[in-house]
Each structure stands twice: as structure tokens, then as C-alpha cells.
Scaffold this motif. Structure first.
Motif, PDB file in Angstrom:
ATOM      1  N   GLY A 177       5.070 -14.334  10.936  1.00 37.25           N
ATOM      2  CA  GLY A 177       5.104 -13.148  10.086  1.00 37.25           C
ATOM      3  C   GLY A 177       4.665 -11.899  10.822  1.00 37.25           C
ATOM      4  O   GLY A 177       5.145 -10.805  10.560  1.00 37.25           O
ATOM      5  N   GLU A 178       3.759 -12.091  11.774  1.00 32.83           N
ATOM      6  CA  GLU A 178       3.302 -10.949  12.572  1.00 32.83           C
ATOM      7  C   GLU A 178       4.331 -10.534  13.614  1.00 32.83           C
ATOM      8  O   GLU A 178       4.226  -9.475  14.206  1.00 32.83           O
ATOM      9  N   ARG A 184       9.664  -5.727  20.715  1.00 30.97           N
ATOM     10  CA  ARG A 184      10.643  -5.258  19.752  1.00 30.97           C
ATOM     11  C   ARG A 184      11.538  -4.189  20.363  1.00 30.97           C
ATOM     12  O   ARG A 184      11.099  -3.402  21.202  1.00 30.97           O
ATOM     13  N   SER A 238      13.521  -5.021   3.487  1.00 26.99           N
ATOM     14  CA  SER A 238      13.167  -6.337   4.008  1.00 26.99           C
ATOM     15  C   SER A 238      13.909  -7.390   3.199  1.00 26.99           C
ATOM     16  O   SER A 238      14.239  -7.178   2.040  1.00 26.99           O
ATOM     17  N   GLU A 239      14.167  -8.523   3.789  1.00 25.15           N
ATOM     18  CA  GLU A 239      14.885  -9.579   3.085  1.00 25.15           C
ATOM     19  C   GLU A 239      14.494 -10.937   3.650  1.00 25.15           C
ATOM     20  O   GLU A 239      13.802 -11.022   4.664  1.00 25.15           O
ATOM     21  N   HIS A 262      13.398 -10.002  11.649  1.00 29.53           N
ATOM     22  CA  HIS A 262      12.398  -8.969  11.361  1.00 29.53           C
ATOM     23  C   HIS A 262      11.554  -8.626  12.580  1.00 29.53           C
ATOM     24  O   HIS A 262      11.064  -7.513  12.710  1.00 29.53           O
ATOM     25  N   ASP A 263      11.390  -9.563  13.499  1.00 30.56           N
ATOM     26  CA  ASP A 263      10.468  -9.318  14.611  1.00 30.56           C
ATOM     27  C   ASP A 263      11.159  -8.700  15.815  1.00 30.56           C
ATOM     28  O   ASP A 263      10.538  -8.517  16.856  1.00 30.56           O
ATOM     29  N   LEU A 294      12.658  -5.741  15.836  1.00 29.09           N
ATOM     30  CA  LEU A 294      12.965  -4.343  15.608  1.00 29.09           C
ATOM     31  C   LEU A 294      11.718  -3.516  15.342  1.00 29.09           C
ATOM     32  O   LEU A 294      10.806  -3.934  14.651  1.00 29.09           O
ATOM     33  N   ILE A 337      11.334   0.442  14.105  1.00 25.22           N
ATOM     34  CA  ILE A 337      12.066   1.641  13.724  1.00 25.22           C
ATOM     35  C   ILE A 337      11.234   2.855  14.069  1.00 25.22           C
ATOM     36  O   ILE A 337      10.050   2.924  13.755  1.00 25.22           O
TER      37      ILE A 337
END
Lengths: 236, 236
Positions: free
Chosen positions: B54-55, B72, B180-181, B223-224, B226, B228
Motif C-alpha cells: 500500500g505504501e 515512481r 483511485s481504484e 498505484h505505486d 506514479l 503526479i
DNA sequence: CCGATGGCTTGGTATAGACCAGAAGTTTGC
DNA sequence: GCAAACTTCTGGTCTATACCAAGCCATCGG
């Protein structure tokens, strides 16, 4: 419907949630109840709930239960509207609690603003709500020279309004960074969620129109509370 | 170190990963090995691994194992650089695989571009890599009138380059949405990860300088992968 | 030499049960 | 009346174990 049972469960729960939600019931039954109803164990059930949590459909309040998540708040980082303004503009109710104030150095803020490592900052930490749900905690690190008596006069109004109105600062240059994260135990506790809950980390460094550093701020959002939207026009 | 054992485990694993990483070892030992080494069960161990996942520190390749996540990729949605350009600009290696091409209607694209529901689009689906890791799948929906023979000539070059070079389109107005998804099973499979893996969904609707709809595109990122980043100057 | 095969390793999924700590509601005692 | 104390319910954490399916690799057979 896929092969794994927990994915089937996910679909059945989705249906149940839809129905409940239509009747205005936003709290899900207890995990033990659901596990029994679907003839499985809490472990498997929680895997299905975790899937829906990842999608942003439901969330949990620590040790209180699972709830249907409200619609995401739309946020445009390229606009300068304050939290209260854009929450209200979407027909929702903002609310803020100040968790602490102090003056001390902070390395990430110093680095982001290009100041020396031991530069002290006025630090304000606050928790913000949308429609009574705590959706983010944030830390503001303001350069003391730009807002000398800040901690004495700040209560819970708009910080940017204060900076502009009282000290005449014009926020001109911003660098914004967003990354997904798992909420650290301290942040999770302040948001009343379990440690490791998925979140979004947003950091902003703000300079004025003469490139003088004003403020650094770091927000930790619940991942399902936010929809980032950017509108751009003009040719590149 | 907190109270829960899995949180202590998280810290120990973090340390172990640091050490391994320093030696160039980017694959973690098997879950069973780690569980034995830390005298716990796979269930608890996986909870700790899930925290680190998750991190964004580690990720898993479906049924192959856990790996340390690379840095990232920094992405600025307000700039128009193509994927290949900004990946290379960060000293990394881009790569693209076309997964499919067809022409058919697509409701979300039609809605986002303000066209009728049965409007057909040229659809290109592709998977993109950074340094040999699949980090996103995307679907492009191009209005056929703007690029008639697209599917005949497209291989894997830059789509925006093609639109500009061959058909003289100037991409002027964009609306971008990021949420997020949890990756849907189909997307997860195409990225070689487990279903439900955390992801970031980015949708773009693009019009030209005369407000004519050109293209809609939907990306699903790990998710990890990128970070932004937006840089803004100019007073509001 | 090379492709097919089969066994081993690995993560993915699932069961069954247990105890803990915080939240919430209820009762009790002043 | 109201605050303190207790009880109950809830999610949070953890153990121990089992089987499956996909990835990987060495061995086998042509």
C-alpha cells in the motif's frame, strides 16, 4: 462472476449495498452476520469487503463498522479555491478542527521551499470534514517572517484568506505533488480509520509573486473521498 | 514499533528490503520462508507485506513473488509530452504493446466528448512498460472522422504525434479526471497482477482548438508506479 | 538441439476458531 | 438527573492448516 468465491461475494455485496443504499441505510451489517448469511468465514468476507473498499464503494470507521462511501469530492489542484469554498460549491458541508499549533523546524518543508534545514515554521495541524465525515488531516508550515503573529490570531478560518487579507501575500507559484500512500498509524488514528488504510498524499509548496517562499502544506486524504479533476484550455 | 505484531513485521521487512536492495537483490524471499524466519504464519506475514504494498515500497507479480518497486514515474497532466518522451526524459526505458484494435461505440467516451451514445470510435488498447515493468493499460477512443484510416496505419508510435503530423490536429482543450481504484480482473490480468490490486484511473477528454472532439482515453496505472506533479506559476 | 512433460515452488484462496480492544448501549448507584 | 460502571457488540489481529493453479525448471524423449 469469476472463479474465486470472494469475487462472487464482492458482486453479491455490491448488490446488497445498492439495495440498502436505496433505502437510506448506509451502514452494513456486522461482519459476523454477513459471513453467516453468505455461508463463509470472516476472513473470506473481509477479502471481499477489502475489494469494495479499494474501489471506494465502502469504507470503515475504526471498530464501528462498514459504511457506504458518499460521492467523491471533486478537487482541482490548479484552482485556488479554499477547502470551505469548493466543498460548499458542491452542495456539501465543510468543517474543520484544529489539532495543534506550534513553531518548529520541519525538514520536508525547508527542502521544498529551498530554505535552510533548521528554518523554523509556524505549524498548524487540522482535520477536515465533508458532511460530517473526516476525510483529511493536513499540516501547514508557514514561514514566520511572512505571517509573524499567525499562531496568536488563527482559529479556524481560511488560511489563504488570512495570508492575503492581513499580510497582503499573493500566492503565485505552486508546485504540487500527489502520490498514493498507506496511512501511517498517526494519520490513521486522527482520521478514525485502521492503520494502513489507503490514502492520497498531496504536498504543496507555495511562493509569492516575487518567488519568496510562503508556505508548505501536506495533506493526507482518504483515498475514496477524492476525485481529482483538471480542466485545461489553450494550445501547447 | 507499535502494538500490533504485523506492524512490527512491517518495520523489520522494511529494514530487510533496504539491505537487499542495497545489494541489488530486488526479489523478496518466498512468503513461506519469510513467515518461518519471523516465526509467524503466512496470513500475518501477508498483512505486513500488504501494508508495504500500500505504501508503494513493494509489489507482486502474479504468482511469481514480491519485488521491490522502482522509483515512481513523475507525470505532469498539465503538460502534453507523450509517454515515450517523459519516460525517456527521466532516464528510463519506455515500451508499448498493442493489445487490440477495433471500431465500435463506447458509452463513456461518447458522454465525455458530448457525442451521441451510438457514435462509433476507433479503439486502440495498449499496455505500456517502464524499464520492463508493465505499469499501465490504456484504451484510446478516437473519433473516426478525425483520423479515418487510423487503425490501418497505427502500429505503436506516438498517437498524438500521428494526430498532429498526419491530420493536423491541435490538441487544445483537455479535461482530466483521476480517481483511485481497485483494478478490475481484466485490467489486473493484462498487467500481470492480482485482481483488486490498487490502481489509479486517469481519463482524458480531448478537443481541438475549435472545440471539436478528437479523442477520449482511459488509463489504468499501478498505484505505486506514479507520482503526479503539477507546477503552476501566474497569479490567480 | 529442442520441444514436451512432469514435478516443485510460489502465491492465491479458503476454513475454523480464538482473543483483544475500542465503541456503544444499558444498568446501577449516588 | 446524571455520571460511573458494566455488558455487549464490533472490527482488529492472530494461529494453524489445507488445497489449488500458475510459474519455473530440470529432465526426458525425439
Amino acid at each position: 462472476m469469476s472463479d474465486a468465491y470472494y469475487l462472487q461475494l464482492t458482486e453479491q455485496l455490491r448488490y446488497l449495498i445498492d439495495q440498502n443504499n436505496a433505502q437510506g441505510e448506509r451502514k452494513l451489517p456486522a461482519e459476523r452476520t454477513l459471513a453467516e448469511r453468505f455461508a463463509t468465514t470472516r476472513v473470506t468476507l473481509r477479502q471481499a469487503l477489502g475489494q469494495l473498499e479499494g474501489e471506494g464503494l465502502i469504507h470503515r470507521s475504526n471498530r464501528r463498522g462498514w459504511f457506504v462511501s458518499p460521492a467523491r469530492l471533486v478537487y482541482d489542484p490548479t484552482r485556488d479555491a479554499g477547502f470551505n469554498d469548493y466543498v460548499r460549491a458542491q452542495g456539501r458541508q465543510p468543517y474543520t478542527v484544529v489539532l495543534g499549533m506550534e513553531t518548529r523546524p520541519h525538514l520536508p518543508a525547508a527542502r521544498a521551499l529551498g530554505l535552510s534545514d533548521d528554518q523554523p515554521f509556524h505549524h498548524i495541524r487540522r482535520r477536515r470534514y465533508v458532511d460530517n465525515r473526516a476525510v483529511l488531516v493536513e499540516s501547514l508550515w508557514v514561514v514566520p517572517e511572512r505571517a509573524p503573529e499567525l499562531l496568536g490570531i488563527y482559529t479556524d478560518q481560511s488560511l489563504w484568506g488570512l495570508l492575503r487579507g492581513r499580510w497582503g501575500h499573493h500566492l503565485a507559484n505552486r508546485s504540487i505533488r500527489m502520490v498514493s500512500e498507506a496511512l501511517a498509524p498517526v494519520d490513521a488514528e486522527e482520521l478514525f480509520v485502521a492503520p494502513g488504510t489507503a490514502g492520497l498524499n498531496i504536498c504543496r509548496a507555495i511562493l509569492d509573486d516575487q518567488q519568496r517562499p510562503i508556505e508548505f502544506d501536506e495533506e493526507h486524504w482518504l483515498h475514496d473521498a477524492l476525485c481529482i479533476s483538471v480542466e485545461l484550455s489553450g494550445q501547447q
